[in-house]
Write a protein that holds these residues in place. Sequence first.
Motif, PDB file in Angstrom:
ATOM      1  N   GLY A 126       0.794  -1.219   0.000  1.00 41.66           N
ATOM      2  CA  GLY A 126       0.000   0.000   0.000  1.00 41.66           C
ATOM      3  C   GLY A 126       0.830   1.273   0.000  1.00 41.66           C
ATOM      4  O   GLY A 126       0.364   2.327   0.457  1.00 41.66           O
ATOM      5  N   ASP A 127       2.054   1.216  -0.536  1.00 43.17           N
ATOM      6  CA  ASP A 127       2.891   2.412  -0.592  1.00 43.17           C
ATOM      7  C   ASP A 127       2.201   3.496  -1.406  1.00 43.17           C
ATOM      8  O   ASP A 127       1.595   3.224  -2.447  1.00 43.17           O
ATOM      9  CB  ASP A 127       4.245   2.092  -1.236  1.00 43.17           C
ATOM     10  CG  ASP A 127       5.135   1.242  -0.342  1.00 43.17           C
ATOM     11  OD1 ASP A 127       4.687   0.872   0.761  1.00 43.17           O
ATOM     12  OD2 ASP A 127       6.272   0.948  -0.754  1.00 43.17           O
ATOM     13  N   ALA A 128       2.314   4.729  -0.955  1.00 41.75           N
ATOM     14  CA  ALA A 128       1.709   5.850  -1.673  1.00 41.75           C
ATOM     15  C   ALA A 128       2.507   6.227  -2.910  1.00 41.75           C
ATOM     16  O   ALA A 128       1.943   6.759  -3.873  1.00 41.75           O
ATOM     17  CB  ALA A 128       1.588   7.059  -0.746  1.00 41.75           C
ATOM     18  N   GLU A 129       3.811   5.998  -2.876  1.00 42.31           N
ATOM     19  CA  GLU A 129       4.647   6.328  -4.027  1.00 42.31           C
ATOM     20  C   GLU A 129       5.786   5.329  -4.153  1.00 42.31           C
ATOM     21  O   GLU A 129       6.108   4.597  -3.218  1.00 42.31           O
ATOM     22  CB  GLU A 129       5.215   7.743  -3.920  1.00 42.31           C
ATOM     23  CG  GLU A 129       6.242   7.931  -2.825  1.00 42.31           C
ATOM     24  CD  GLU A 129       6.927   9.291  -2.889  1.00 42.31           C
ATOM     25  OE1 GLU A 129       6.646  10.075  -3.819  1.00 42.31           O
ATOM     26  OE2 GLU A 129       7.761   9.563  -1.996  1.00 42.31           O
ATOM     27  N   THR A 130       6.361   5.301  -5.337  1.00 42.61           N
ATOM     28  CA  THR A 130       7.554   4.501  -5.598  1.00 42.61           C
ATOM     29  C   THR A 130       8.371   5.264  -6.616  1.00 42.61           C
ATOM     30  O   THR A 130       8.250   6.477  -6.737  1.00 42.61           O
ATOM     31  CB  THR A 130       7.186   3.083  -6.064  1.00 42.61           C
ATOM     32  OG1 THR A 130       8.369   2.300  -6.164  1.00 42.61           O
ATOM     33  CG2 THR A 130       6.465   3.082  -7.397  1.00 42.61           C
ATOM     34  N   GLY A 131       9.217   4.577  -7.358  1.00 41.66           N
ATOM     35  CA  GLY A 131      10.020   5.280  -8.341  1.00 41.66           C
ATOM     36  C   GLY A 131      11.118   4.407  -8.890  1.00 41.66           C
ATOM     37  O   GLY A 131      11.066   3.174  -8.799  1.00 41.66           O
ATOM     38  N   ILE A 154       1.611   5.956  -6.656  1.00 41.86           N
ATOM     39  CA  ILE A 154       0.963   4.696  -7.048  1.00 41.86           C
ATOM     40  C   ILE A 154      -0.540   4.933  -7.021  1.00 41.86           C
ATOM     41  O   ILE A 154      -1.104   5.295  -5.981  1.00 41.86           O
ATOM     42  CB  ILE A 154       1.345   3.549  -6.097  1.00 41.86           C
ATOM     43  CG1 ILE A 154       2.864   3.309  -6.133  1.00 41.86           C
ATOM     44  CG2 ILE A 154       0.610   2.271  -6.489  1.00 41.86           C
ATOM     45  CD1 ILE A 154       3.342   2.250  -5.156  1.00 41.86           C
ATOM     46  N   GLY A 155      -1.195   4.734  -8.135  1.00 47.04           N
ATOM     47  CA  GLY A 155      -2.627   4.986  -8.232  1.00 47.04           C
ATOM     48  C   GLY A 155      -3.445   4.038  -7.377  1.00 47.04           C
ATOM     49  O   GLY A 155      -3.038   2.897  -7.129  1.00 47.04           O
ATOM     50  N   ALA A 156      -4.626   4.493  -6.964  1.00 50.92           N
ATOM     51  CA  ALA A 156      -5.475   3.712  -6.064  1.00 50.92           C
ATOM     52  C   ALA A 156      -5.938   2.398  -6.683  1.00 50.92           C
ATOM     53  O   ALA A 156      -6.228   1.444  -5.965  1.00 50.92           O
ATOM     54  CB  ALA A 156      -6.696   4.544  -5.657  1.00 50.92           C
ATOM     55  N   GLU A 157      -6.016   2.333  -8.014  1.00 47.92           N
ATOM     56  CA  GLU A 157      -6.447   1.100  -8.680  1.00 47.92           C
ATOM     57  C   GLU A 157      -5.340   0.519  -9.558  1.00 47.92           C
ATOM     58  O   GLU A 157      -5.580  -0.374 -10.363  1.00 47.92           O
ATOM     59  CB  GLU A 157      -7.706   1.365  -9.517  1.00 47.92           C
ATOM     60  CG  GLU A 157      -8.914   1.751  -8.675  1.00 47.92           C
ATOM     61  CD  GLU A 157     -10.172   1.958  -9.494  1.00 47.92           C
ATOM     62  OE1 GLU A 157     -10.223   1.496 -10.654  1.00 47.92           O
ATOM     63  OE2 GLU A 157     -11.113   2.595  -8.974  1.00 47.92           O
ATOM     64  N   GLU A 158      -4.124   0.984  -9.370  1.00 44.04           N
ATOM     65  CA  GLU A 158      -3.008   0.549 -10.215  1.00 44.04           C
ATOM     66  C   GLU A 158      -2.554  -0.854  -9.841  1.00 44.04           C
ATOM     67  O   GLU A 158      -2.446  -1.195  -8.663  1.00 44.04           O
ATOM     68  CB  GLU A 158      -1.851   1.534 -10.086  1.00 44.04           C
ATOM     69  CG  GLU A 158      -0.850   1.457 -11.210  1.00 44.04           C
ATOM     70  CD  GLU A 158       0.011   2.709 -11.315  1.00 44.04           C
ATOM     71  OE1 GLU A 158       0.538   2.963 -12.404  1.00 44.04           O
ATOM     72  OE2 GLU A 158       0.154   3.427 -10.302  1.00 44.04           O
ATOM     73  N   THR A 159      -2.282  -1.655 -10.855  1.00 45.26           N
ATOM     74  CA  THR A 159      -1.768  -3.009 -10.642  1.00 45.26           C
ATOM     75  C   THR A 159      -0.251  -3.023 -10.814  1.00 45.26           C
ATOM     76  O   THR A 159       0.348  -2.067 -11.314  1.00 45.26           O
ATOM     77  CB  THR A 159      -2.373  -3.997 -11.650  1.00 45.26           C
ATOM     78  OG1 THR A 159      -1.902  -3.665 -12.965  1.00 45.26           O
ATOM     79  CG2 THR A 159      -3.887  -3.967 -11.621  1.00 45.26           C
ATOM     80  N   THR A 160       0.357  -4.138 -10.442  1.00 41.60           N
ATOM     81  CA  THR A 160       1.788  -4.302 -10.686  1.00 41.60           C
ATOM     82  C   THR A 160       2.101  -4.180 -12.176  1.00 41.60           C
ATOM     83  O   THR A 160       3.114  -3.581 -12.548  1.00 41.60           O
ATOM     84  CB  THR A 160       2.261  -5.652 -10.138  1.00 41.60           C
ATOM     85  OG1 THR A 160       2.337  -5.559  -8.707  1.00 41.60           O
ATOM     86  CG2 THR A 160       3.620  -6.042 -10.668  1.00 41.60           C
TER      87      THR A 160
END
Length: 297
Positions: A126-131, A154-160
């Motif tokens: 549930g990370d809010a951001e990555t990069g 990271i979007g609320a509905e984003e998948t890997t």
Amino acid sequence: MRVIFMGTPEFSVPALRAIAARHEVVAVYSQPPRAAGRGQKPRPSAVHAAAEELGIEVRTPLRLRDPAEQAAFATLGADVAVVVAYGLILPQPVLDAPRLGCLNIHASLLPRWRGAAPIHRAVMAGDAETGVTIMRMEAGLDTGPVLVEARTPIGAEETTADLHDRLSVMGAGLIVDVLDRLPLPAVPQAEVGVTYAAKIDKAEARVDWSQPAIEVDRLIRGLSPFPGAWCEIAGERVKLLRSRVVAGQGAPGQVLGGFTVACGDGAVEVLEAQRSGKKPMATEELLRGWGLPARFG
């Protein structure tokens, strides 16, 4: 600049193409072809195929510990090596061979999510951001000093799968910028905030509807498309590929309408799934002619 590129999966291909458009890629290293498909014929990796298309020599050693392989690497006379999800450990003689060292494109904000599955783990946590981080490689696992990083929410509905594709393109742009500006100073990673992205175990993939909806949703999105979170529906194993948290309460596993399922706390709406032996389908298409039971096991 003379560049050696080392990578294997599709994630690495945009970086290879971007580098080859601006620099001399003297060789590409990739994992050996693996048996795949119905006929189990050896199939070259995505990077291998892209390199052949670009007319670049491809080398596929099983390991790099052999002194002869290390000598062959050194004789390429590279200024720098760029490593993106290659899959082999680089021994010290290989790390030391290029004039400017070996640079790694890593799909997380180091030191968070060192290791094999940083994209999966970021979504599942549930990370809010990555990069993307560009680091100078050393003997430790993703421990090298950082040259640059780029961040993204990271979007609320984003998948890997969604995040994988975005970070792949981000990494390609970032490494080209870095190569244009070398040598750059490298900053040691922080000693706090270190986490490890362990390889995904298929045993993690079964959905437990007694968990809170937020955890079920993260599992579904984090394991999509591979290996795919799954549950049993009327004795059939079904992969769940997209989802979102919605309002709703009921007994865990209870179908609340459509493909909305109650969890231990809240509910999850499944947006895309894949029945056994069939292609992935959006929920609306999937439910045509297929009725769900009142409750999943």
